[in-house]
Design an enzyme around this catalytic site. Structure first.
Site, short mmCIF file in Angstrom:
data_model
loop_
_atom_site.label_atom_id
_atom_site.label_comp_id
_atom_site.label_asym_id
_atom_site.label_seq_id
_atom_site.Cartn_x
_atom_site.Cartn_y
_atom_site.Cartn_z
N CYS A 89 0.82 -1.21 0.00
CA CYS A 89 0.00 0.00 0.00
C CYS A 89 0.86 1.27 0.00
CB CYS A 89 -0.93 -0.01 1.20
SG CYS A 89 -1.46 -1.66 1.68
N HIS A 141 -9.15 3.97 -1.56
CA HIS A 141 -7.78 3.49 -1.41
C HIS A 141 -7.39 2.57 -2.57
CE1 HIS A 141 -4.11 2.15 0.32
NE2 HIS A 141 -4.55 1.20 1.10
#
Ligand SMILES: [Zn+2]
Lengths: 388, 137
Positions: A87, A336
């Site tokens: 991420c 996200h």
């Protein structure tokens, strides 16, 4: 080391973008950033792109070259490099682009980040996210990615008295900010009751403690600072860049409630900028889960360890608070798309410092920080930016 | 996603028998075993000795998984914990044989050899450790 400035930013809408492909998304974000920067295009020396798992999400690897091609740069043959750090892929791509200019190797680079997560069905997206965890010693035994952050939350609640309501307040705040961001996946407010009563995903975290599955791309143009004003009136300087690593597995960390990668990456960035946490006016932090934002404001040094929950409760981090956090809506409400997130954070900080954040503009925003985490904290990138 | 079984049997000594290792220089114990000691580095090379752990420890933190990966769907909801082993290392494992509500930070637990999951596509069954509450005598 040369100074480096952001001279252009571009974002796609974040969300479930059924009509847009992986390559369309990154080409759109890149084109917007070039348009914003005032460069013509042929000045670009190199590209750096963050993508966590295009191989599993869309069955496509080799995305460095793909992005150069899709953006119309295959005929200039510029180097294009893909960066992967789960991420934090986007944040690390920003840092690689930054280093390449600071070193003197390049003058102008494009940094991009993207993820197309909705082309896989069912549980596949969450299973791909779980590959950021330790496959042999966490996932094998049944730990999920939300489960890891849930274990941080359980311990934080036990050790510091953090409450489920304080977790919910993070989600409520970020949705309130997301409601003001036309690029956000969720442009609507939620109530504290909705957040607290949502279906449990991994106790104590419910559905509204978790960031969503998102398609999207983000791009910035970086330029040697001494040349920045040739292209744009309001460049924004990167005054600190830090990156750090930690054990892949959560259980092997020094302290379950502290992301040491955040502590070390931010220390590196503060030191370079010659600043302390008190000098930061606002921040975009990595709230993949509500507990992650609480840990982030502690580990970045804004509040003491254990006082993150109270800081949320006391509204210090709201848009009108003394330290606005996640004015974009954060990962929670803006969405996200993992590889895009770290780049999109720098886009938001840049817009704020240029005074172009419209309804969510922070007053007197002079210095902003972007904080991007990989996995449960095995990697982290922190950037500090200042208006020039 | 299809995985070869070699990936599994490679880790069998550790997962079946709790074999870790000990640094010959600083005496720290590691699980899973490491090539070298991150504290002693060069001094530890060639001096890492296998050691069997007793499989007992204490819960550091936990969660109850309600939404799992496909492989664990039939087991939800189930507790997962980080356990500090008596010898020092921390690991992640499922807690079994108790009410979910009984799982607490500080609870003493011991390992038990169990089926972890069954692979839907190949039918391969994967075994390893889970933990249960220690019943005080
Ligand atoms: Zn040692």
């Amino acid at each position: 080391m040369r100074d480096v400035a952001v001279i252009g930013v571009g974002l796609t809408k974040f969300g479930e973008l059924w009509d847009k492909s992986f390559r369309q998304l990154i080409a759109e974000a890149g084109a917007k950033a070039i348009l914003d920067s005032g460069i013509e295009g042929k000045e670009i020396d190199a590209m750096y792109v963050g993508s966590m798992s295009s191989g599993r999400f869309v069955g496509q690897e080799h995305v460095g070259a793909l992005v150069a091609d899709a953006s119309g740069f295959s005929n200039t043959h510029i180097p294009s490099t893909r960066i992967e750090s789960a991420c934090a892929s986007g944040g690390l791509a920003v840092r690689q682009g930054y280093l390449s200019i600071a070193s003197g190797m390049n003058d102008i680079v494009v940094v991009g980040g993207m993820e197309k997560m909705n082309d896989v069905v069912g549980a596949s997206a969450t299973e791909t996210l779980a590959t950021a965890a330790d496959q042999e010693w966490e996932a094998f035994f049944g730990a999920t990615f939300p489960g890891l952050y849930a274990m941080i939350a359980t311990k934080h609640m036990h050790d510091y008295g953090t409450t489920k309501e304080q977790l919910a307040q993070v989600a409520v705040k970020n949705h309130a900010n997301g409601a003001l961001n036309p690029y956000a996946q969720y442009q609507r407010e939620i109530t504290i009751e909705q957040a607290m009563n949502a279906t449990t995903v991994a106790y104590p975290l419910g559905l509204l403690d978790c960031s969503p599955v998102t398609d999207g791309a983000a791009s910035i143009i970086l330029c040697a600072a001494d040349k920045a004003k040739e292209y744009i009136d309001k460049p924004v300087k990167i005054i600190g860049s830090g990156q750090a690593s930690d054990s892949l597995a959560l259980h092997a960390r020094r302290d379950i409630c502290t992301l040491d990668s955040t502590v070390y990456a931010s220390r590196m960035a503060y030191k370079q900028a010659n600043l302390t946490p008190k000098d930061i006016d606002f921040a975009e932090v990595h709230d993949c889960f509500t507990i992650a934002e609480i840990c982030a404001i502690e580990d970045l040094g804004f509040v003491k360890k254990g006082e993150g929950g109270k800081a949320i409760e006391n509204k210090i981090t709201t848009l009108n608070g003394s330290l606005p956090v996640n004015t974009s809506g954060g990962l929670k409400a803006k969405g996200h798309p993992v590889g895009a997130t770290g780049v999109a954070q720098v886009v938001e900080v840049t817009l704020q410092l240029r005074g172009e954040a419209e309804k969510r503009q922070v007053k007197d925003a002079k210095i902003g920080l972007a904080h991007n985490v990989g996995g449960s904290g095995a990697s982290c990138a922190v950037h500090i930016l200042e208006a020039m | 996603m299809g995985e070869g079984v070699a990936r599994f049997w490679r880790e069998i000594p550790q997962r079946y028998n709790f074999i870790g290792n000990k640094c010959g220089s600083c005496k720290r114990i590691f699980f899973p075993p490491r090539e070298s000691c991150p504290y002693c580095r060069r001094k530890s090379m060639g001096k890492m000795k296998d050691i069997k752990l007793n499989g007992k420890g204490e819960i550091v933190t936990y969660t109850i998984i309600h939404v799992s990966s496909e492989d664990f769907e039939e087991q939800v909801p189930y507790p997962i914990a980080i356990i500090k082993l008596d010898e020092g290392p921390q690991i992640t494992a499922q807690i079994v044989d108790c009410n979910i509500d009984d799982v607490k930070i500080g609870m003493k637990v011991e390992s038990t050899f169990r089926k972890i999951r069954q692979d839907g596509s190949t039918g391969a069954i994967y075994y390893g450790y889970k933990f249960k509450k220690v019943i005080e005598q």
